[in-house]
Design a protein around this motif. Structure first.
Motif, PDB file in Angstrom:
ATOM      1  N   ILE A  20     -28.151  80.082  17.919  1.00 56.30           N
ATOM      2  CA  ILE A  20     -28.633  80.597  16.631  1.00 56.30           C
ATOM      3  C   ILE A  20     -29.905  81.414  16.805  1.00 56.30           C
ATOM      4  O   ILE A  20     -30.112  82.435  16.146  1.00 56.30           O
ATOM      5  N   LYS A  21     -30.766  80.979  17.716  1.00 59.41           N
ATOM      6  CA  LYS A  21     -32.049  81.649  17.945  1.00 59.41           C
ATOM      7  C   LYS A  21     -31.867  83.106  18.347  1.00 59.41           C
ATOM      8  O   LYS A  21     -32.696  83.968  18.030  1.00 59.41           O
ATOM      9  N   ASP A  22     -30.771  83.405  19.025  1.00 57.56           N
ATOM     10  CA  ASP A  22     -30.509  84.776  19.471  1.00 57.56           C
ATOM     11  C   ASP A  22     -29.872  85.637  18.388  1.00 57.56           C
ATOM     12  O   ASP A  22     -29.688  86.836  18.571  1.00 57.56           O
ATOM     13  N   ILE A  23     -29.508  85.006  17.269  1.00 56.69           N
ATOM     14  CA  ILE A  23     -28.781  85.737  16.223  1.00 56.69           C
ATOM     15  C   ILE A  23     -29.647  86.031  15.006  1.00 56.69           C
ATOM     16  O   ILE A  23     -29.640  87.141  14.477  1.00 56.69           O
ATOM     17  N   VAL A  24     -30.418  85.039  14.551  1.00 57.22           N
ATOM     18  CA  VAL A  24     -31.214  85.231  13.329  1.00 57.22           C
ATOM     19  C   VAL A  24     -32.633  85.674  13.684  1.00 57.22           C
ATOM     20  O   VAL A  24     -33.098  85.471  14.807  1.00 57.22           O
ATOM     21  N   GLU A  25     -33.300  86.263  12.715  1.00 53.87           N
ATOM     22  CA  GLU A  25     -34.679  86.698  12.923  1.00 53.87           C
ATOM     23  C   GLU A  25     -35.592  85.489  13.123  1.00 53.87           C
ATOM     24  O   GLU A  25     -35.343  84.407  12.594  1.00 53.87           O
ATOM     25  N   TRP A  26     -36.662  85.701  13.890  1.00 54.62           N
ATOM     26  CA  TRP A  26     -37.542  84.605  14.271  1.00 54.62           C
ATOM     27  C   TRP A  26     -38.086  83.864  13.064  1.00 54.62           C
ATOM     28  O   TRP A  26     -38.082  82.633  13.028  1.00 54.62           O
ATOM     29  N   GLN A  27     -38.562  84.596  12.061  1.00 50.47           N
ATOM     30  CA  GLN A  27     -39.167  83.946  10.893  1.00 50.47           C
ATOM     31  C   GLN A  27     -38.139  83.107  10.149  1.00 50.47           C
ATOM     32  O   GLN A  27     -38.430  82.001   9.680  1.00 50.47           O
ATOM     33  N   HIS A  28     -36.905  83.599  10.041  1.00 45.15           N
ATOM     34  CA  HIS A  28     -35.851  82.845   9.373  1.00 45.15           C
ATOM     35  C   HIS A  28     -35.478  81.607  10.188  1.00 45.15           C
ATOM     36  O   HIS A  28     -35.186  80.548   9.619  1.00 45.15           O
ATOM     37  N   PHE A  29     -35.486  81.741  11.499  1.00 41.68           N
ATOM     38  CA  PHE A  29     -35.198  80.591  12.360  1.00 41.68           C
ATOM     39  C   PHE A  29     -36.245  79.498  12.150  1.00 41.68           C
ATOM     40  O   PHE A  29     -35.916  78.310  12.009  1.00 41.68           O
ATOM     41  N   LYS A  30     -37.522  79.899  12.138  1.00 45.66           N
ATOM     42  CA  LYS A  30     -38.599  78.935  11.944  1.00 45.66           C
ATOM     43  C   LYS A  30     -38.496  78.257  10.577  1.00 45.66           C
ATOM     44  O   LYS A  30     -38.740  77.060  10.441  1.00 45.66           O
ATOM     45  N   THR A  31     -38.118  79.035   9.556  1.00 53.45           N
ATOM     46  CA  THR A  31     -38.090  78.513   8.190  1.00 53.45           C
ATOM     47  C   THR A  31     -36.891  77.609   7.934  1.00 53.45           C
ATOM     48  O   THR A  31     -37.029  76.550   7.323  1.00 53.45           O
ATOM     49  N   TRP A  32     -35.697  78.003   8.424  1.00 49.37           N
ATOM     50  CA  TRP A  32     -34.471  77.333   7.999  1.00 49.37           C
ATOM     51  C   TRP A  32     -33.809  76.461   9.056  1.00 49.37           C
ATOM     52  O   TRP A  32     -32.963  75.625   8.705  1.00 49.37           O
ATOM     53  N   PHE A  33     -34.141  76.632  10.316  1.00 49.54           N
ATOM     54  CA  PHE A  33     -33.461  75.840  11.341  1.00 49.54           C
ATOM     55  C   PHE A  33     -34.360  74.824  12.039  1.00 49.54           C
ATOM     56  O   PHE A  33     -33.913  73.742  12.408  1.00 49.54           O
TER      57      PHE A  33
END
Length: 477
Positions: free
Chosen positions: A16-29
């Motif tokens: 997932i980290k390679d697919i979504v933007e960093w800020q969205h990863f930090k917020t939602w995953f």
């Protein structure tokens, strides 16, 4: 070897980290916690109902595909929603809900499920292909209704509507939409595709990024199947290619696209292209392709102005059933002026943190949470500073603003100043009125409404106000 709970979830996160933007990863995953692995069912704990609903709406497909890649095709996902965090006396209260709403993907459909319910492994080599089997690859949330129109995108949006109403039968073919990162190119391009499908379901629409196109071309080259690749794309009625600037590193893919472009254009099919630059500024793209890009219309997207940014936030809040104080909306719109993606990302981050911390959204929380997004002002703008800017702009003496006069240029300058003071300062209506010769709050209200009405009917007046808004914003940074 049996996979452990943490191993499974960490493997999912790496993908997932390679697919979504960093800020969205930090917020939602990152806030998600894996809590149980029952054979092929992974249970993940999320901090709130809002968090669960957001994941279901925006990321359930990604979670499902990723989990199947890690656990196998029978993998399933369940949410454990934190209803009450509990205390030293009571345990946390949670409820389990199975994930739902995503398509069933087979292994060979994961990368690019162009064809639905077709047993052929290669989605391009399909004897007797039925057109209606082609999945358009469109995100249904990208529509014209959710695309806010403003001066920054008016030409492109209206051209897009024209194309959607009569694809291939208009002078905007191809339609090239260009602009910087996060300004809504993909949204507008897919909105056209969704509108075409809504109006005429029999039209074959396909959205694909240039990178996906290039990768498919390379795969088919290795298998000596370039003709099948080209033939597939020639079946499309409305072809949307995103980020054509990346063709600059793929000479042979350009040759294939040239053949596809010619066939579709000559057949009266519609092409929609997006790019980060105008066609004339694209480097590394064949001149014969660039000349064809210029056959239709090139429409640019610019950074939205302050009023449009406010409308974007309000529209998103309304669509999601959310409420937020007006001062917070203004704070976001005022400080985040680079692109729409950052604006929406800041709103989402604020809502997520409010949910996680179980705290009402206010200006203090917005400033604290969004410090990674916004550049906070080093000084607060004052009514006096705004008065000086307006006087300089219209070449009006300061004392004239305070006098009782019916001269049109003085009255309008005073009304605009009051409007800007209400928009950019925290002063009350009474305080603003006192800065204009002791006028009362009803005068300020009337002035603000007059400015809004004139902006709707007088283009020159609107441009003057917008330019002054930008000056005030810059002065506050």
């Amino acid at each position: 070897m049996t996979k452990t709970l943490d191993t499974v979830w960490n493997s999912c996160l790496e993908i997932i980290k390679d697919i979504v933007e960093w800020q969205h990863f930090k917020t939602w995953f990152e806030p998600i916690r894996p809590v149980e692995l029952k054979t092929n069912i992974l249970v993940i704990q999320v901090p709130s109902q809002f968090f669960y609903e957001y994941l279901e709406e925006h990321y359930v497909n990604l979670l499902a595909k990723t989990l199947r890649r890690v656990l196998g095709k029978d993998a399933q996902l369940e949410y454990r929603i934190m209803v009450d965090s509990g205390n030293h006396k009571n345990k946390p209260l949670t409820m389990d809900i199975p994930a739902h709403g995503y398509k069933t993907y087979s292994n060979n459909e994961m990368d690019f499920p162009l064809v639905i319910n077709n047993p052929v492994k290669n989605p391009f080599v399909i004897p007797g292909l039925k057109k209606m089997q082609i999945d358009p690859q469109l995100n249904p949330i990208y529509t014209f209704d959710s695309y806010v129109e403003g001066d920054s995108n008016r030409v492109a949006r209206r051209a897009g509507k024209t194309v959607a109403e009569k694809p291939g039968a208009n002078s905007f073919n191809p339609l090239v939409i260009y602009g910087g990162v996060g300004l809504g190119k993909t949204h507008l391009a897919q909105a056209i595709g969704n509108e075409v499908k809504r109006v005429n379901a029999n039209k074959v629409v396909l959205y694909v990024s240039s990178e996906k196109f290039i990768n498919q071309f390379v795969d088919h080259s290795r298998n000596n199947a370039i003709n099948d690749f080209i033939h597939f794309y020639q079946l499309i009625d409305v072809l949307i290619i995103d980020d054509v600037q990346f063709f600059n590193r793929a000479e042979k893919s350009q040759d294939a696209f040239f053949a596809i472009f010619n066939h579709l254009h000559q057949s009266g099919k519609q092409l929609i292209l997006t790019s980060d630059k105008a066609p004339k500024d694209l480097e590394g793209v064949q001149e014969r392709l660039l000349s064809r890009f210029r056959w239709g219309l090139s429409a640019d997207l610019q950074v939205p102005d302050y009023e449009t940014r406010i409308e974007i936030l309000e529209r998103k809040m309304k669509n999601d059933g959310l409420e937020m104080p007006k001062e917070v909306v203004k704070y976001l719109a005022y400080n985040i002026n680079s692109n729409v993606r950052e604006l929406e990302g800041a709103l989402i981050s604020l809502l997520a943190q409010s949910s996680l911390n179980r705290r009402e959204i206010d200006l203090e929380l917005a400033k604290k949470v969004l410090r990674n997004f916004v550049k906070t002002s080093s000084k607060e703008i004052t009514i006096e500073a705004i008065q000086k800017m307006v006087c300089d702009y219209f070449d009006v003496a300061y004392d004239k603003l305070l006098q009782k006069t019916r001269k049109r240029e003085i009255v309008q300058a005073r009304q605009i100043t009051m409007y800007l003071a209400k928009s950019f300062t925290k002063n009350s209506l009474k305080t603003i009125g006192e800065h204009f010769g002791g006028r009362d709050h009803t005068t300020v209200i009337h002035s603000c409404q007059t400015v809004k009405d004139l902006m709707d009917t007088d283009n020159v007046f609107r441009e003057n106000v917008m330019e002054l808004q930008q000056k005030v914003q810059l002065a506050a940074l």
